[in-house]
Design an enzyme around this catalytic site. Structure first.
Site, mmCIF file in Angstrom:
data_model
loop_
_atom_site.group_PDB
_atom_site.id
_atom_site.type_symbol
_atom_site.label_atom_id
_atom_site.label_comp_id
_atom_site.label_asym_id
_atom_site.label_seq_id
_atom_site.Cartn_x
_atom_site.Cartn_y
_atom_site.Cartn_z
ATOM 1 N N LYS A 63 -11.695 -0.142 0.028
ATOM 2 C CA LYS A 63 -11.767 1.292 -0.170
ATOM 3 C C LYS A 63 -11.272 1.594 -1.575
ATOM 4 O O LYS A 63 -10.590 0.773 -2.186
ATOM 5 C CB LYS A 63 -10.983 2.032 0.904
ATOM 6 C CG LYS A 63 -9.530 1.638 1.098
ATOM 7 C CD LYS A 63 -9.003 2.311 2.354
ATOM 8 C CE LYS A 63 -7.510 2.096 2.547
ATOM 9 N NZ LYS A 63 -7.212 0.868 3.308
ATOM 10 N N SER A 69 0.805 -1.225 0.000
ATOM 11 C CA SER A 69 0.000 0.000 0.000
ATOM 12 C C SER A 69 0.840 1.279 0.000
ATOM 13 O O SER A 69 1.601 1.507 -0.925
ATOM 14 C CB SER A 69 -0.965 -0.031 1.181
ATOM 15 O OG SER A 69 -1.870 1.023 1.082
ATOM 16 N N HIS A 70 0.732 2.048 1.079
ATOM 17 C CA HIS A 70 1.385 3.358 1.128
ATOM 18 C C HIS A 70 2.843 3.267 1.567
ATOM 19 O O HIS A 70 3.518 4.285 1.637
ATOM 20 C CB HIS A 70 0.611 4.246 2.102
ATOM 21 C CG HIS A 70 0.433 3.573 3.432
ATOM 22 N ND1 HIS A 70 -0.456 2.530 3.606
ATOM 23 C CD2 HIS A 70 1.043 3.738 4.613
ATOM 24 C CE1 HIS A 70 -0.379 2.113 4.844
ATOM 25 N NE2 HIS A 70 0.527 2.823 5.487
ATOM 26 N N ASP A 108 -6.166 2.391 -3.210
ATOM 27 C CA ASP A 108 -7.399 2.365 -2.409
ATOM 28 C C ASP A 108 -7.575 3.619 -1.549
ATOM 29 O O ASP A 108 -8.647 3.832 -0.997
ATOM 30 C CB ASP A 108 -7.507 1.084 -1.565
ATOM 31 C CG ASP A 108 -6.314 0.848 -0.664
ATOM 32 O OD1 ASP A 108 -5.357 1.656 -0.703
ATOM 33 O OD2 ASP A 108 -6.332 -0.158 0.074
ATOM 34 N N ARG A 109 -6.529 4.447 -1.435
ATOM 35 C CA ARG A 109 -6.674 5.677 -0.645
ATOM 36 C C ARG A 109 -6.845 6.891 -1.548
ATOM 37 O O ARG A 109 -6.438 6.861 -2.716
ATOM 38 C CB ARG A 109 -5.435 5.920 0.201
ATOM 39 C CG ARG A 109 -5.199 4.880 1.246
ATOM 40 C CD ARG A 109 -4.033 5.276 2.116
ATOM 41 N NE ARG A 109 -3.812 4.241 3.107
ATOM 42 C CZ ARG A 109 -3.207 4.433 4.265
ATOM 43 N NH1 ARG A 109 -2.739 5.638 4.567
ATOM 44 N NH2 ARG A 109 -3.050 3.441 5.123
ATOM 45 N N ASP A 142 -1.456 1.248 -3.839
ATOM 46 C CA ASP A 142 -2.356 0.252 -4.432
ATOM 47 C C ASP A 142 -3.710 0.837 -4.837
ATOM 48 O O ASP A 142 -4.636 0.093 -5.181
ATOM 49 C CB ASP A 142 -2.536 -0.933 -3.490
ATOM 50 C CG ASP A 142 -3.129 -0.534 -2.147
ATOM 51 O OD1 ASP A 142 -2.910 0.613 -1.704
ATOM 52 O OD2 ASP A 142 -3.817 -1.371 -1.540
ATOM 53 N N ASP A 202 -2.872 6.280 -3.318
ATOM 54 C CA ASP A 202 -1.698 5.624 -2.732
ATOM 55 C C ASP A 202 -1.158 4.495 -3.609
ATOM 56 O O ASP A 202 -1.621 4.285 -4.732
ATOM 57 C CB ASP A 202 -2.022 5.115 -1.321
ATOM 58 C CG ASP A 202 -2.944 3.910 -1.332
ATOM 59 O OD1 ASP A 202 -3.734 3.771 -2.289
ATOM 60 O OD2 ASP A 202 -2.877 3.096 -0.386
HETATM 61 C C1 VG1 Z 1 -3.439 1.875 8.375
HETATM 62 C C2 VG1 Z 1 -4.638 2.779 8.575
HETATM 63 C C3 VG1 Z 1 -5.916 1.987 8.414
HETATM 64 C C4 VG1 Z 1 -5.921 1.299 7.039
HETATM 65 C C5 VG1 Z 1 -4.667 0.452 6.895
HETATM 66 C C6 VG1 Z 1 -4.559 -0.158 5.505
HETATM 67 O O1 VG1 Z 1 -3.437 0.873 9.363
HETATM 68 O O2 VG1 Z 1 -4.589 3.406 9.832
HETATM 69 O O3 VG1 Z 1 -7.018 2.850 8.550
HETATM 70 O O4 VG1 Z 1 -7.046 0.476 6.911
HETATM 71 O O5 VG1 Z 1 -3.504 1.253 7.101
HETATM 72 O O6 VG1 Z 1 -4.575 0.837 4.523
HETATM 73 P P1 VG1 Z 1 -2.525 0.953 10.695
HETATM 74 O O7 VG1 Z 1 -2.770 -0.346 11.426
HETATM 75 O O8 VG1 Z 1 -1.127 1.145 10.229
HETATM 76 O O9 VG1 Z 1 -3.009 2.143 11.450
HETATM 77 V V1 VG1 Z 1 -3.810 0.561 3.064
HETATM 78 O O10 VG1 Z 1 -4.117 1.778 2.057
HETATM 79 O O11 VG1 Z 1 -2.565 -0.138 3.548
HETATM 80 O O12 VG1 Z 1 -4.389 -0.806 2.360
HETATM 81 CO CO CO Z 2 -3.645 1.290 0.178
#
Ligand code: VG1
Ligand code: CO
Length: 543
Positions: free
Chosen positions: A376, A113-114, A281-282, A279, A277
């Site tokens: 998302k 992801s990010h 989804d953000r 992948d 982001d």
């Molecule tokens: C973070 C965010 C959470 C989100 C998760 C995955 O998790 O706070 O809201 O669902 O990333 O997002 P954490 O446990 O680091 O707070 V993504 O865009 O990685 O798929």
């Molecule tokens: Co993501």
């Protein structure tokens, strides 16, 4: 082509976090590390023989190698058909869409992801079920248990599949289809939004800048905005997915999407700016010289949903993660619908969406989505905003300020302390938990504690219980402080502090967020001793 059964030793650290298993690439490259986890996924599932699996990722370093391994393992384990995105690319929302559209048994999404990408950065893998959503905890727990005892995995001995050409291949008894990464997703978007109205907006004077941060949404955004919706060429910037995202954090927030922020807060800024982001989804949305918090964004989308064709008949309910601000709750109240409060992570929305209890969902971490898929969806949120902007003919700032005028404003901020020593972070949370029972009734300056707990959630659909999801301290005026540790990081611990205060008076809606929250922020430090226990003077990232 023959099926090999390979002996292996278990690894002890394959516990999925908030969203799948995320580790450094070097960890995934250890002998059999990826293979073990993939076999643990398959061993935890039943009934997938001859069924369809969807595979794709965000294009980061190691994506292609991982996909070749997964294809051969899926074939050896008896899947009938595997759909894989061209070039190994599928955004997370597109993967969810394709799983649903093809009645697939499930999907494997490769992404961290990010988090940054590259040989020394992060990689990730997660399993999604047939509804298109992240596997619920029952399944992720089973995968982890299996990973601790695994002794062998199955893999087909075969040549690599050409991922770059759309084609159908045979891998042993299994059909592998390399499919267009964008078309099914684009078609779904077209059923939800008024493309005619958006096209009119984007082909006029309206100026829009979409920053894909060199991550997966580039090809999707170009196809949708520039080709299908007539936005000028160049509307999408950083639109070529790169294995290392150009060296940056593919994280759409005010800190990591700084180029876009400079444009949107500069002279002659465009009317609308957005970023997504790694992948896809953000999303982050900005108006000219104006930032929309993700919590406010969810509230605004909910309040204006009936302007959008896919939501014309109204919302069944709204769901938000616990640390997300209570702005959406106020909209739900006015609409006379439920607002569910779930633990952090999209997997907790799946049952509410499947049961028709919620239509829109969101998280403070720049995640927004709906019942159109089970993840998302960054570009969906951008299209939703464009549809509202086109329908209302107002600026982003006007729409949000009008919203505050109606519902009041929830000042909101998240402070992240990244890379804290795990022991220190764990001590901080343990101390907080210990003090909870004595908190209610205590006063701190103007604030009196109303409740203090460690958030627990009982799923209203299947009754499953998730505990220890974050320490909440709520005050009698509706303000809140929340503390939790991240479940997506790959080194040390990340402490997240979430602070919120409600302001009903429109005359006080134009304050700077950090200033408006200053006394709560110092109170949060006083209560948890953040500076002393983490050894940090200030947060790494403020959003
Ligand atoms: C973070 C965010 C959470 C989100 C998760 C995955 O998790 O706070 O809201 O669902 O990333 O997002 P954490 O446990 O680091 O707070 V993504 O865009 O990685 O798929
Ligand atoms: Co993501």
């Amino acid at each position: 082509m023959s099926i090999q059964t390979v002996s292996t030793q278990p690894y002890s650290d394959q516990k999925p976090g908030t969203s799948g298993l995320r580790k450094k690439v070097k960890v995934f490259q250890q002998q059999n590390y990826l293979e073990n986890f993939v076999q643990a996924i398959f061993d935890s599932l039943e009934g997938y023989q001859n069924q369809t699996l969807v595979v794709g990722g965000d294009g980061r370093y190691y994506n292609r190698e991982a996909i070749q391994i997964i294809l051969k393992m899926a074939a050896a384990n008896g899947f009938g058909r595997v759909l894989v995105g061209q070039g190994g690319i599928l955004s997370t929302p597109a993967a969810s869409c394709i799983i649903r559209k093809n009645n697939a048994f499930g999907g494997i999404i490769l992404s961290a992801s990010h988090n940054p990408g590259g040989p020394d950065e992060d990689f990730g893998i997660k399993y999604n079920t047939g509804n298109g959503g992240p596997a619920p905890e029952g399944i992720t727990d089973a995968i982890y248990d299996r990973s601790k005892t695994i002794t062998e995995y199955k893999i087909l001995e075969a040549a690599a599949i050409d991922l770059d050409r759309i084609a159908i291949h045979s891998l042993g008894q299994t059909t592998v289809e390399v499919i267009d990464s964008v078309s099914d997703y684009g078609a779904l978007m077209e059923t939800l939004f008024d493309f005619g109205q958006i096209k009119q907006l984007l082909s006029g004077d309206f100026r829009f800048c979409m920053d894909s941060l060199h991550a997966v949404t580039g090809p999707y955004a170009k196809a949708l905005f520039e080709r299908r919706l007539s936005a000028p060429a160049g509307t999408v910037v950083n639109g070529e997915p790169l294995e290392d995202f150009g060296g940056g954090h593919p994280d759409p927030n005010l800190v990591y999407a700084h180029d876009l922020v400079e444009v949107m807060f500069g002279d002659n800024a465009p009317d609308f700016g957005a970023a997504s982001d790694g992948d896809g989804d953000r999303n982050m949305v900005l108006g000219s010289n104006f930032f929309v918090t993700p919590s406010d964004s969810l509230a605004v989308l909910a309040a204006n949903a009936t302007l959008v064709p896919g939501y014309r008949s109204g919302l069944a309910g709204i769901a938000r993660s616990m640390p997300t601000s209570q702005a959406p709750d106020r909209v739900a109240e006015k609409l006379g619908i439920d607002c569910f409060e779930t633990p952090t992570g999209w997997k907790f929305f799946g049952n509410l969406l499947d049961a028709g209890k919620a239509t829109l969902c969101g998280e403070e971490s720049f995640g927004t989505g709906s019942n159109h898929i089970r993840e998302k969806d960054g570009l969906w949120a951008v299209l939703f905003w464009l549809n509202i902007l086109a329908a209302k003919g107002q600026s982003v700032e006007e729409i949000v300020k009008e919203h505050w005028g109606t519902y009041g404003r929830n000042y909101y901020s998240r402070h992240d302390y990244e890379g804290v020593e795990s022991d220190r972070a764990n001590t901080l949370i343990a101390n907080l938990r210990q003090g909870l029972s004595g908190m209610p009734g205590k006063t701190f300056g103007p604030y009196t504690v109303d409740y203090a707990d460690d958030f627990a959630y009982t799923d209203p659909v299947d009754g499953s219980v998730a505990t220890k999801q974050g320490v909440r301290i709520g005050f009698t005026d509706g303000s809140r402080i929340v503390y939790r540790l991240s479940g997506t990081g790959t080194s040390g611990a990340t402490l997240r502090l979430y602070v919120e205060r409600y302001e009903a008076d429109p005359a006080k809606h134009n304050q700077d967020t950090q200033a408006a929250l200053a006394d709560l922020i110092s109170l949060a430090d006083e209560i948890a001793q953040i500076k002393t226990l983490t050894g940090r003077d200030q947060p790494t990232v403020i959003t």
